[in-house]
Motif scaffolding. Structure first.
Motif, PDB file in Angstrom:
ATOM      1  N   TYR A  68      93.424 -37.823  35.089  1.00  0.00           N
ATOM      2  CA  TYR A  68      92.255 -37.356  35.816  1.00  0.00           C
ATOM      3  C   TYR A  68      90.961 -37.602  35.049  1.00  0.00           C
ATOM      4  CZ  TYR A  68      88.769 -33.989  37.400  1.00  0.00           C
ATOM      5  OH  TYR A  68      87.613 -33.391  37.805  1.00  0.00           O
ATOM      6  N   THR A  69      89.927 -37.986  35.757  1.00  0.00           N
ATOM      7  CA  THR A  69      88.584 -38.020  35.158  1.00  0.00           C
ATOM      8  C   THR A  69      87.624 -37.268  36.060  1.00  0.00           C
ATOM      9  OG1 THR A  69      88.300 -40.156  36.229  1.00  0.00           O
ATOM     10  CG2 THR A  69      88.616 -40.167  33.846  1.00  0.00           C
ATOM     11  N   PRO A  70      86.853 -36.384  35.479  1.00  0.00           N
ATOM     12  CA  PRO A  70      85.912 -35.605  36.280  1.00  0.00           C
ATOM     13  C   PRO A  70      84.893 -36.526  36.942  1.00  0.00           C
ATOM     14  CG  PRO A  70      85.420 -35.395  33.938  1.00  0.00           C
ATOM     15  CD  PRO A  70      86.738 -36.093  34.048  1.00  0.00           C
ATOM     16  N   ASN A  71      84.489 -36.178  38.112  1.00  0.00           N
ATOM     17  CA  ASN A  71      83.472 -36.945  38.808  1.00  0.00           C
ATOM     18  C   ASN A  71      82.120 -36.283  38.552  1.00  0.00           C
ATOM     19  OD1 ASN A  71      81.664 -37.917  40.712  1.00  0.00           O
ATOM     20  ND2 ASN A  71      83.307 -38.437  42.130  1.00  0.00           N
ATOM     21  N   THR A  72      81.440 -36.835  37.577  1.00  0.00           N
ATOM     22  CA  THR A  72      80.166 -36.252  37.154  1.00  0.00           C
ATOM     23  C   THR A  72      79.171 -36.169  38.308  1.00  0.00           C
ATOM     24  OG1 THR A  72      80.525 -37.398  35.065  1.00  0.00           O
ATOM     25  CG2 THR A  72      78.392 -36.393  35.382  1.00  0.00           C
ATOM     26  N   ILE A  73      79.277 -37.094  39.208  1.00  0.00           N
ATOM     27  CA  ILE A  73      78.291 -37.156  40.267  1.00  0.00           C
ATOM     28  C   ILE A  73      78.489 -36.042  41.294  1.00  0.00           C
ATOM     29  CG2 ILE A  73      79.601 -39.195  40.982  1.00  0.00           C
ATOM     30  CD1 ILE A  73      77.168 -39.992  42.604  1.00  0.00           C
ATOM     31  N   ALA A  74      79.735 -35.700  41.558  1.00  0.00           N
ATOM     32  CA  ALA A  74      79.999 -34.582  42.462  1.00  0.00           C
ATOM     33  C   ALA A  74      79.529 -33.280  41.817  1.00  0.00           C
ATOM     34  CB  ALA A  74      81.485 -34.494  42.776  1.00  0.00           C
TER      35      ALA A  74
END
Lengths: 332, 332
Positions: free
Chosen positions: B46-52
């Motif tokens: 998993y990688t966090p979605n910084t934009i969300a």
DNA sequence: GTGAAAGCGCTAACAG
DNA sequence: CTGTTAGCGCTTTCAC
């Protein structure tokens, strides 16, 4: 909080979907409505929120650019080429400077992927384990620039460094030099370095004996070129010519030579690589191998943008190899 | 599509709110649950979605950097200072190169605001109408760097350019030069240029007659310095010393002088401004006024970050003026 | 300690 | 041509 399409929808009593359509010049909006929307947008001083749009379109209109050292004049030139081409399509560039730290490079790539940049232009620090690192990019399209691993199927824009190293060395040999040193950047299994490869193959082609002591590795910094050259100069029988892997290193070499009271090329010839703007300065007149920096940047952006264009189904990733060019000036 | 917190929630049968909490090290999560979450996240890659995240937090963790010309070695140094400081707080830098075009500068600022960058570091092309342009930034915090308008209440980090211009000129005067030329960048009401101001005030202080013909304006490019100097040199009684507004211009001047077969400083002295790395190169040895470039970048990022820190209520915007420093080398 | 639900600002079907 | 409705992936109340 900033004004949103909802605000403008409220103001002129339409649905905010209509506002969205009008703002994006989509088909199927009454010209009159569109005009009202535009007017209201202006009146309210509306600015679209690119990031919200990005969330739904899964697009950020941002490209990452990873360079080892933005302070090396080679990279700003490339960066400008990239930025020009990218801006043309409405993209911004996030600049990442890895400072020649592998760890930092890794970190920054991860951050870039978290930020969901649409693509990345990657000027790696070294060839080492590059293929293994490709997974860091996850599914984000990227293209190599300036350096690319041998057997990648990713896109890249590079020059033929082996050839560049070859013609640089050939030039030295043709000038009559036989004792030729090579100073380059390390952190690298030397044999991986293309320019060094070219150097070696020119030597062997011309049957020039290779002297291991004349090969030194350091960093791509003027300071490093300076100290490597000092070392070379302190040898019993030092080389008569130096091939520096980059102009920055060559500049350091010239500094060291001059400091010893020696002359270039009289006592020691120097050839560089990259042709940074300063190499052509009259007091410097560094002979070097030139690469089309701006063009490289432009092309890299171009092929990356092409990859992002979904309408373009050709899934082939372009791999471009440009030709190096010998620029003879005064140091050889 | 990439894996989301929902995927990891599904996998370990918790709500995705919990996943979010666990991932963000929030209070009130059972250590065991947290561990499971972390494990699953890793497993799923998993990688966090910084934009969300940015959408909801109204934060992008991105700073804009607007420079007139990244190809001028002054700016990469500043950029590195900024990037280092910013990365420390998890921020990325969007690099914008206005290419000395006011129109492009405006465009890029707007794009940056649309992208909702958290703050902007702004190295403007010129002083002209700067205050009026401040509204372009809307409510996005920004700090000036390198140049700032006189009566702004925004933050800035600059050096005392007037003083810099003064001591440069003073140095020339003390060396005995009386016929002194100034070559700088235009697109500017000349009288707005601080370095030029300093130049004028030193002349008047030392009662050196001012010759209008010796003041030329062009661009901040080597090429421009070259042609301005050519012009100066073609005069009936040319100046004996030149104060160049930037090192890049000074380098062009030296090129022109050398090309005429003249010597620096014997025939014509040159002093620059900025102290770019090449100024200290042995073959160049340009006397110049130095600014702490990296430090300027660092400070600019620092005060911008401070402004972004909401816990910090002191609404004062720091305005920092650093001291220029005369570096005497061989061209005066 | 955890789940349900709302909502950030916007686009994109889907109806009408 | 336009409105309604779902989300995009995440954080954040508000309950339980």
């Amino acid at each position: 909080m900033a004004v949103t399409i909802k605000d403008i929808a409220d103001k002129i009593h339409v649905s905010y979907a209509t506002v969205s359509r009008a703002l994006n010049n989509k088909y199927g909006v009454d010209p009159k409505t569109r005009e009202k929307v535009l007017a209201a947008a202006k009146a309210l001083n509306y600015t679209p929120n690119t990031i919200a749009r990005g969330l739904v379109q899964n697009k950020t209109f941002t490209l990452g650019l990873m360079v080892p050292d933005i302070t090396n004049p080679f990279f700003p030139e490339v960066a400008v080429g990239i930025e020009d081409r990218a801006k043309n399509d409405g993209y911004h560039i996030i600049l990442c400077n890895s400072k020649n730290s592998k760890r930092r490079e890794t970190d920054l790539i991860t951050l870039l992927t978290n930020k969901r940049v649409d693509g990345i232009i990657f000027a790696p620090i070294s060839h080492q384990k590059l293929i293994a690192r490709e997974k860091l990019f996850r599914n984000i399209p990227f293209v190599y620039v300036s350096k690319a691993p041998k057997n990648t199927n990713q896109g890249f824009v590079v020059i033929n460094d082996i050839l560049g190293g070859y013609i640089a060395t050939q030039h030295l040999i043709e000038r009559g030099y036989k004792r030729i040193g090579f100073i380059g950047s390390s952190g690298e299994i030397a044999s991986n370095d293309d320019r060094y490869q070219g150097f070696l193959s020119a030597l062997s082609e011309y049957s020039i004996p290779f002297d291991q002591r004349f090969t030194l590795f350091g960093e791509i910094k003027q300071q490093s070129g300076y100290s490597m050259t000092k070392k070379l100069l302190s040898m019993h029988e030092p080389p008569r010519a130096i091939f520096a892997e980059t102009d920055l290193i060559a500049l350091g070499a010239m500094q060291a030579i001059k400091e010893q009271g020696l002359h270039v090329p009289g006592d020691l010839a120097v050839i560089g690589f990259d042709d940074i703007p300063f190499a052509s300065f009259p007091e410097v007149q560094l002979t070097t191998i030139s690469q089309p920096k701006y063009r490289i940047g432009q092309l890299a952006a171009e092929i990356l943008l092409e990859m992002l264009d979904k309408s373009n189904n050709t899934n082939t990733k372009k791999q471009i190899v440009l030709e190096p060019k010998l620029i003879i000036r005064g140091t050889t």
